[in-house]
Structures are given as structure tokens and as C-alpha cells.
Design a protein around this motif. Structure first.
Motif, PDB file in Angstrom:
ATOM      1  N   PHE A 182     -15.732 -61.909  26.470  1.00  0.00           N
ATOM      2  CA  PHE A 182     -15.379 -60.779  27.326  1.00  0.00           C
ATOM      3  C   PHE A 182     -16.382 -60.629  28.469  1.00  0.00           C
ATOM      4  N   ALA A 183     -17.678 -60.726  28.159  1.00  0.00           N
ATOM      5  CA  ALA A 183     -18.712 -60.566  29.190  1.00  0.00           C
ATOM      6  C   ALA A 183     -18.520 -61.583  30.311  1.00  0.00           C
ATOM      7  N   ALA A 184     -18.236 -62.828  29.944  1.00  0.00           N
ATOM      8  CA  ALA A 184     -18.043 -63.869  30.954  1.00  0.00           C
ATOM      9  C   ALA A 184     -16.806 -63.581  31.799  1.00  0.00           C
ATOM     10  N   GLU A 193      -8.371 -65.218  32.225  1.00  0.00           N
ATOM     11  CA  GLU A 193      -9.307 -65.191  31.100  1.00  0.00           C
ATOM     12  C   GLU A 193      -9.367 -63.807  30.451  1.00  0.00           C
ATOM     13  N   LEU A 194      -9.144 -62.773  31.242  1.00  0.00           N
ATOM     14  CA  LEU A 194      -9.258 -61.411  30.724  1.00  0.00           C
ATOM     15  C   LEU A 194      -8.065 -61.019  29.852  1.00  0.00           C
ATOM     16  N   ALA A 195      -6.852 -61.214  30.349  1.00  0.00           N
ATOM     17  CA  ALA A 195      -5.658 -60.714  29.657  1.00  0.00           C
ATOM     18  C   ALA A 195      -5.533 -61.226  28.222  1.00  0.00           C
ATOM     19  N   PRO A 196      -5.771 -62.517  27.943  1.00  0.00           N
ATOM     20  CA  PRO A 196      -5.617 -62.996  26.560  1.00  0.00           C
ATOM     21  C   PRO A 196      -6.642 -62.416  25.584  1.00  0.00           C
ATOM     22  N   LEU A 197      -7.697 -61.814  26.099  1.00  0.00           N
ATOM     23  CA  LEU A 197      -8.707 -61.245  25.201  1.00  0.00           C
ATOM     24  C   LEU A 197      -8.222 -59.986  24.490  1.00  0.00           C
ATOM     25  N   SER A 214     -14.541 -42.584  35.577  1.00  0.00           N
ATOM     26  CA  SER A 214     -14.045 -43.142  34.326  1.00  0.00           C
ATOM     27  C   SER A 214     -12.600 -42.709  34.174  1.00  0.00           C
ATOM     28  N   ALA A 215     -11.838 -43.466  33.393  1.00  0.00           N
ATOM     29  CA  ALA A 215     -10.432 -43.124  33.166  1.00  0.00           C
ATOM     30  C   ALA A 215     -10.339 -41.761  32.490  1.00  0.00           C
ATOM     31  N   LEU A 216      -9.513 -40.886  33.018  1.00  0.00           N
ATOM     32  CA  LEU A 216      -9.368 -39.546  32.466  1.00  0.00           C
ATOM     33  C   LEU A 216      -8.421 -39.514  31.269  1.00  0.00           C
ATOM     34  N   ARG A 217      -7.664 -40.598  31.090  1.00  0.00           N
ATOM     35  CA  ARG A 217      -6.787 -40.726  29.927  1.00  0.00           C
ATOM     36  C   ARG A 217      -6.915 -42.143  29.383  1.00  0.00           C
ATOM     37  N   PRO A 218      -6.631 -42.333  28.095  1.00  0.00           N
ATOM     38  CA  PRO A 218      -6.681 -43.689  27.539  1.00  0.00           C
ATOM     39  C   PRO A 218      -5.735 -44.636  28.284  1.00  0.00           C
ATOM     40  N   LEU A 219      -6.184 -45.870  28.454  1.00  0.00           N
ATOM     41  CA  LEU A 219      -5.375 -46.913  29.088  1.00  0.00           C
ATOM     42  C   LEU A 219      -4.865 -47.862  28.014  1.00  0.00           C
ATOM     43  N   HIS A 220      -3.611 -48.301  28.156  1.00  0.00           N
ATOM     44  CA  HIS A 220      -2.983 -49.109  27.120  1.00  0.00           C
ATOM     45  C   HIS A 220      -2.481 -50.436  27.682  1.00  0.00           C
ATOM     46  N   GLY A 221      -2.548 -51.466  26.850  1.00  0.00           N
ATOM     47  CA  GLY A 221      -1.931 -52.749  27.163  1.00  0.00           C
ATOM     48  C   GLY A 221      -2.870 -53.753  27.808  1.00  0.00           C
ATOM     49  N   PRO A 222      -2.702 -55.034  27.477  1.00  0.00           N
ATOM     50  CA  PRO A 222      -3.616 -56.067  27.978  1.00  0.00           C
ATOM     51  C   PRO A 222      -3.594 -56.230  29.493  1.00  0.00           C
ATOM     52  N   ASP A 223      -2.425 -56.091  30.100  1.00  0.00           N
ATOM     53  CA  ASP A 223      -2.350 -56.290  31.553  1.00  0.00           C
ATOM     54  C   ASP A 223      -3.105 -55.188  32.301  1.00  0.00           C
ATOM     55  N   ARG A 224      -2.939 -53.962  31.840  1.00  0.00           N
ATOM     56  CA  ARG A 224      -3.609 -52.855  32.522  1.00  0.00           C
ATOM     57  C   ARG A 224      -5.118 -52.939  32.344  1.00  0.00           C
ATOM     58  N   LEU A 225      -5.553 -53.313  31.155  1.00  0.00           N
ATOM     59  CA  LEU A 225      -6.989 -53.432  30.913  1.00  0.00           C
ATOM     60  C   LEU A 225      -7.576 -54.602  31.698  1.00  0.00           C
ATOM     61  N   GLN A 273      -8.899 -61.010  18.961  1.00  0.00           N
ATOM     62  CA  GLN A 273      -8.666 -60.250  20.185  1.00  0.00           C
ATOM     63  C   GLN A 273      -9.319 -58.874  20.080  1.00  0.00           C
ATOM     64  N   ILE A 274      -9.470 -58.251  21.230  1.00  0.00           N
ATOM     65  CA  ILE A 274     -10.023 -56.896  21.306  1.00  0.00           C
ATOM     66  C   ILE A 274      -8.871 -55.899  21.164  1.00  0.00           C
ATOM     67  N   ARG A 275      -9.022 -54.947  20.258  1.00  0.00           N
ATOM     68  CA  ARG A 275      -7.973 -53.958  20.018  1.00  0.00           C
ATOM     69  C   ARG A 275      -8.316 -52.583  20.583  1.00  0.00           C
ATOM     70  N   GLU A 276      -9.593 -52.258  20.618  1.00  0.00           N
ATOM     71  CA  GLU A 276     -10.021 -50.977  21.174  1.00  0.00           C
ATOM     72  C   GLU A 276     -11.316 -51.185  21.957  1.00  0.00           C
ATOM     73  N   VAL A 277     -11.430 -50.488  23.088  1.00  0.00           N
ATOM     74  CA  VAL A 277     -12.644 -50.518  23.891  1.00  0.00           C
ATOM     75  C   VAL A 277     -13.074 -49.076  24.134  1.00  0.00           C
ATOM     76  N   TYR A 278     -14.329 -48.781  23.798  1.00  0.00           N
ATOM     77  CA  TYR A 278     -14.898 -47.461  24.063  1.00  0.00           C
ATOM     78  C   TYR A 278     -15.943 -47.624  25.163  1.00  0.00           C
ATOM     79  N   VAL A 279     -15.719 -46.921  26.271  1.00  0.00           N
ATOM     80  CA  VAL A 279     -16.535 -47.086  27.470  1.00  0.00           C
ATOM     81  C   VAL A 279     -17.371 -45.830  27.674  1.00  0.00           C
ATOM     82  N   LEU A 280     -18.662 -45.951  27.449  1.00  0.00           N
ATOM     83  CA  LEU A 280     -19.579 -44.818  27.561  1.00  0.00           C
ATOM     84  C   LEU A 280     -20.290 -44.890  28.898  1.00  0.00           C
TER      85      LEU A 280
END
Length: 290
Positions: A182-184, A193-197, A214-225, A273-280
Motif C-alpha cells: 500500500f505504501a508503495a 496498483e492501488l485498486a486491487p489492494l 478529511s472525509a466527513l463521511r465514510p468512503l466505500h469501494g475500491p475505486d473510490r479509495l 486485501q485491505i478491508r478497512e482503513v482508519y485515517v487519523l
């Protein structure tokens, strides 16, 4: 005074571990322990049958009161509220090596975020039973409730937590390898490279506290992330650097922009794969890591 301080300090790691899990914020936990220390000084500890039981009861009740107040404050918070991270180099309480894997799970950002769905009494009963292995008679005394009521509190809380808690047995090596990928990809911003993660049901929750973007609401789906991290890479370019760090007992990523800690990313993965991301991103919550 020294004897009082020594006794309090002996129990402090457990007390802080309880208060931090109850409140999800280091500064709130510190405030609770400061209040507990003042009451400990003012009392008659030499007359207690068990200093530890008295202190745990006190910290539990103080944490419940503080959490009720915090719930009102967090309802007015700008965007999602996430727990305040603590560096793993500063253990929340000492554990034996065989207990460490379980410790990672019960203090992770993902787990603490799930606890936010519980009411104060539910949260206290659940933590005392499931994390600190307290028997129901003691929990009843601490919460000033009947034992059967405490059993119901724990049962309801367990059902709510287990319904949403990830059930993936992922090794730390696999978790770290996915973070490195993910970092790379996040540094390059390459969409291929990002979407398949990200899994098909991936979700990102961000906490800027109204102080940084920061996002004011949760974002969903690989394409949006993927598009989000693509845009971030285009904006920051080579000013951005990712560093693996141990946060709340698990491998996470710290992002530095122009050499300054800007963001902490914590992940839930299934190993592939990554299922949840928490962004602080709230700078007040990152101060302790700096």
C-alpha cells in the motif's frame, strides 16, 4: 506519601489500560487517573481489604461519568470521531509474551472504534469481563448493579461487537507485507496498483476533527479509495514519505509531509486485501506520537 504513591503506581498500568479502553483518548484517561490519585490520597487506603479492587472500581466509575460527557461532545464533532492513537513503544499495560497477540486485538483502533457503539455501562461491563477477566460478582459491585443485569450487559455487548468484529486470522508478516504494498502504491498514486489492494466492500473512515482536511463521511469501494490516494499522491508528490510504525499494538503507517507527521493509517486486512482503513489526521490526536 511515598507508600501511597508506590501503591498507586503499582496498579497504574492496569488502571490506565482500563481508562484508555473506556474512553479511547489518552488525555481523558490521564485525567481520570489524576482524579483517582487525588481521591486515593484523600481516602484511608490502609483500611481497604483490596487496594486494587478499590482503585479499579473508582476508575471504572470515573470513566463511565467521563464517557457520558464525552458522548455528548463527540456528537458535535466534525466528521467521524476515531480513538487517539498510542505508540506501542509505550505499552498500555505490561503483558507476558503469550498474552501479547490477544493484547494487540483488544486495543487496536478498529476494536476501540467498535466499542464506541456501546453505552457506558455496557462498555465497562464488557471490558471488565472480556479483557480484564473480572468475575460477575466483582463487576456487579463495581457498577452497583445486580449480577444478572451485568451478565445481560456483557451478553448484549458481546453480540454487538462480535457481529461487526473482523474474523480474519492474519499473521503480522502478511499484514506488514500488505502495508508495504500500500505504501508503495500510495506514494506513486498508480491506480492499477492501488485498486486491487482494496476488497470489494472496503471502507475508509477519516478523522480530521475539523482542523485539517478529511472525509466527513465514510468512503466505500475500491475505486473510490484508489482515486482518493491517487489524488493525494498527485498533490503531495515527493514531499510525502510513509513509515511503518507500531500503533496500538499493531503495524500501521505514518505519513510524513515535508518531514512532519501528518497522518496515521491503521488497517484491517484479510491477509490478501485491505478491508478497512482508519485515517487519523486530527493534529491534537497525533501530538502524543510526535
Amino acid at each position: 506519601m511515598n507508600q501511597l504513591l508506590d501503591e498507586f503506581q503499582r496498579h497504574r498500568p492496569r488502571l490506565f489500560g482500563l481508562a484508555y479502553r473506556m474512553l479511547g483518548a489518552r488525555h481523558d484517561a490521564d485525567d481520570v487517573l489524576q482524579d483517582a490519585w487525588l481521591r486515593w490520597q484523600a481516602g484511608r487506603p490502609d483500611e481497604l481489604a483490596s487496594a486494587e479492587a478499590w482503585l479499579v472500581t473508582l476508575v471504572t466509575r470515573l470513566s463511565i461519568d467521563r464517557l457520558r460527557q464525552a458522548k455528548l461532545e463527540r456528537a458535535r464533532y466534525s466528521g467521524p470521531w476515531l480513538p487517539e492513537p498510542v505508540a506501542s513503544s509505550e505499552p498500555i499495560e505490561p503483558r507476558s509474551p503469550e498474552d501479547m497477540l490477544e493484547h494487540y486485538n483488544d486495543v487496536s483502533i478498529a476494536f476501540l472504534t467498535l466499542l464506541e457503539r456501546l453505552g457506558p455501562d455496557e462498555r465497562a461491563a464488557f471490558l471488565l469481563r472480556e479483557v480484564f477477566d473480572t468475575d460477575y460478582a466483582e463487576i456487579a459491585a463495581m457498577l452497583d448493579k445486580r449480577e444478572d443485569s451485568c451478565r445481560q450487559l456483557v451478553s448484549r455487548a458481546r453480540q454487538r461487537i462480535e457481529a461487526d468484529r473482523p474474523r480474519f486470522a492474519v499473521s503480522r508478516d502478511a499484514h506488514r507485507a500488505l502495508l508495504a504494498r500500500f505504501a508503495a502504491a500510495a506514494h506513486s498514486g498508480d491506480l492499477t496498483e492501488l485498486a486491487p489492494l482494496f476488497s470489494a466492500d472496503a471502507v475508509l473512515v477519516g478523522d480530521g476533527g475539523g482542523k485539517v482536511f478529511s472525509a466527513l463521511r465514510p468512503l466505500h469501494g475500491p475505486d473510490r479509495l484508489a482515486m482518493l490516494f491517487h489524488a493525494i499522491a498527485r498533490r503531495n508528490g515527493d514531499r510525502c514519505r510513509f513509515v511503518e510504525a507500531e500503533i496500538n499494538g499493531e503495524p500501521c503507517l505514518e505519513r510524513y509531509v515535508d518531514g512532519v507527521l501528518d497522518t496515521v493509517y491503521c488497517f484491517v486486512t484479510d491477509g490478501a486485501q485491505i478491508r478497512e482503513v482508519y485515517v487519523l489526521r486530527n493534529p491534537d490526536k497525533l501530538d502524543g506520537l510526535r
